[in-house]
Scaffold this active site. Sequence first.
Site, mmCIF file in Angstrom:
data_model
loop_
_atom_site.group_PDB
_atom_site.id
_atom_site.type_symbol
_atom_site.label_atom_id
_atom_site.label_comp_id
_atom_site.label_asym_id
_atom_site.label_seq_id
_atom_site.Cartn_x
_atom_site.Cartn_y
_atom_site.Cartn_z
ATOM 1 N N SER A 149 26.599 54.010 49.740
ATOM 2 C CA SER A 149 25.803 54.431 48.581
ATOM 3 C C SER A 149 25.211 55.794 48.889
ATOM 4 O O SER A 149 24.894 56.100 50.038
ATOM 5 C CB SER A 149 24.663 53.444 48.325
ATOM 6 N N TYR A 163 17.646 48.790 51.437
ATOM 7 C CA TYR A 163 19.021 48.899 50.926
ATOM 8 C C TYR A 163 19.673 50.190 51.430
ATOM 9 O O TYR A 163 20.808 50.172 51.942
ATOM 10 C CB TYR A 163 19.001 48.883 49.387
HETATM 11 P P1 NAD Z 1 27.712 44.304 41.009
HETATM 12 O O1 NAD Z 1 26.456 43.532 41.196
HETATM 13 O O2 NAD Z 1 28.259 44.490 39.648
HETATM 14 O O3 NAD Z 1 28.852 43.735 41.945
HETATM 15 C C1 NAD Z 1 28.593 43.355 43.270
HETATM 16 C C2 NAD Z 1 29.675 42.427 43.729
HETATM 17 O O4 NAD Z 1 29.402 42.007 45.065
HETATM 18 C C3 NAD Z 1 29.761 41.160 42.874
HETATM 19 O O5 NAD Z 1 31.104 40.832 42.662
HETATM 20 C C4 NAD Z 1 29.050 40.123 43.744
HETATM 21 O O6 NAD Z 1 29.500 38.791 43.506
HETATM 22 C C5 NAD Z 1 29.470 40.586 45.125
HETATM 23 N N1 NAD Z 1 28.598 40.058 46.159
HETATM 24 C C6 NAD Z 1 27.255 40.217 46.298
HETATM 25 N N2 NAD Z 1 26.833 39.540 47.373
HETATM 26 C C7 NAD Z 1 27.916 38.956 47.926
HETATM 27 C C8 NAD Z 1 28.120 38.146 49.059
HETATM 28 N N3 NAD Z 1 27.128 37.749 49.857
HETATM 29 N N4 NAD Z 1 29.388 37.736 49.326
HETATM 30 C C9 NAD Z 1 30.401 38.089 48.535
HETATM 31 N N5 NAD Z 1 30.271 38.851 47.452
HETATM 32 C C10 NAD Z 1 29.036 39.282 47.158
HETATM 33 O O7 NAD Z 1 27.407 45.718 41.680
HETATM 34 P P2 NAD Z 1 28.292 47.061 41.821
HETATM 35 O O8 NAD Z 1 27.433 48.141 41.280
HETATM 36 O O9 NAD Z 1 29.662 46.881 41.333
HETATM 37 O O10 NAD Z 1 28.266 47.211 43.415
HETATM 38 C C11 NAD Z 1 29.444 47.244 44.217
HETATM 39 C C12 NAD Z 1 29.132 48.003 45.481
HETATM 40 O O11 NAD Z 1 28.795 49.350 45.129
HETATM 41 C C13 NAD Z 1 27.925 47.450 46.247
HETATM 42 O O12 NAD Z 1 28.191 47.494 47.631
HETATM 43 C C14 NAD Z 1 26.825 48.426 45.892
HETATM 44 O O13 NAD Z 1 25.819 48.497 46.879
HETATM 45 C C15 NAD Z 1 27.606 49.718 45.766
HETATM 46 N N6 NAD Z 1 26.918 50.749 44.987
HETATM 47 C C16 NAD Z 1 26.658 50.577 43.663
HETATM 48 C C17 NAD Z 1 25.991 51.588 42.973
HETATM 49 C C18 NAD Z 1 25.643 51.482 41.515
HETATM 50 O O14 NAD Z 1 24.863 52.312 41.007
HETATM 51 N N7 NAD Z 1 26.176 50.525 40.776
HETATM 52 C C19 NAD Z 1 25.604 52.748 43.645
HETATM 53 C C20 NAD Z 1 25.898 52.871 44.985
HETATM 54 C C21 NAD Z 1 26.566 51.882 45.661
#
Ligand code: NAD
Length: 250
Positions: A149, A163
């Site tokens: 991130s 985080y």
């Molecule tokens: P989201 O909540 O839509 O998806 C997260 C996914 O991770 C889901 O499918 C959830 O079931 C899975 N997950 C969570 N905990 C888990 C566990 N213990 N075991 C297995 N699966 C698990 O969020 P997203 O925005 O799609 O995030 C995906 C990745 O991108 C994450 O690592 C997040 O930190 C990173 N990210 C997101 C953003 C943003 O702004 N959306 C920014 C930076 C980084």
Amino acid sequence: MSEIVAGRGVALVTGGSRGIGAAAAVELARDGWNVGISYRTRADEAKRVVDACTELGRRAFAVQADVAEADDVEGLFDGVTAELGAIGAVINNAGIVSPSGRVDQYDVARLERVFRINSIGAFLVAGAAVRRMSTAHGGSGGVIVNVSSRASVLGSAGEYVDYASSKAAVDALTVGLANEVAKEGIRVLGIRPGLIETDIHEPGRLDRIGTTPPLGRPGTAHEVAALITFLASDRSSYMTGSTIDVAGGR
Ligand code: NAD
């Protein structure tokens, strides 16, 4: 996006049932991969992603797995390999954020949860990938894409420094592991998304800060998936150890 190409092998996306992971799964299928995804609780969401991949003419398979549990991670890799064949790309994507708060308000349970899933989970998935893909273990090589991130660099003051720190561990994993396995046929890359429109955010957060990135809007999961797909493919063949921002200039 890109037109459908000839088969590339098998890609595994953790947390592939929604958000960035779901978009990556579908774009990888469009780019020629058969796709295994993990989901935690929502089998219905996982099925929709599997259906979208099969509609593109690929094979796809979903496994329930918690990335923070070593046995689940082993079961995930074994299940996808048994169903689809040897894995050639792993998108280490599953993650959570913490509720908003300052460091002086955090308790141990909160810290253990975010580091357990985001940091330890990422290490468990990366280790399982290396044990199967490394030429030193009899594998055929492959690519690992770690989803970090932009917070890992910015620190997320007032929101979730824990985080941000859990993702800084992912950045170090990318560069350290890349050097460990470079001569074993495995490339390790990372991405740092900025503010991306998914369900991960607390209600109202995107409305409140959605225009703050220099490009004036949040990114979409598909804009992140485009980078993941490039990094997973041999189009990035001379890259390893790098982590790339996809953050609208943030
Ligand atoms: P989201 O909540 O839509 O998806 C997260 C996914 O991770 C889901 O499918 C959830 O079931 C899975 N997950 C969570 N905990 C888990 C566990 N213990 N075991 C297995 N699966 C698990 O969020 P997203 O925005 O799609 O995030 C995906 C990745 O991108 C994450 O690592 C997040 O930190 C990173 N990210 C997101 C953003 C943003 O702004 N959306 C920014 C930076 C980084």
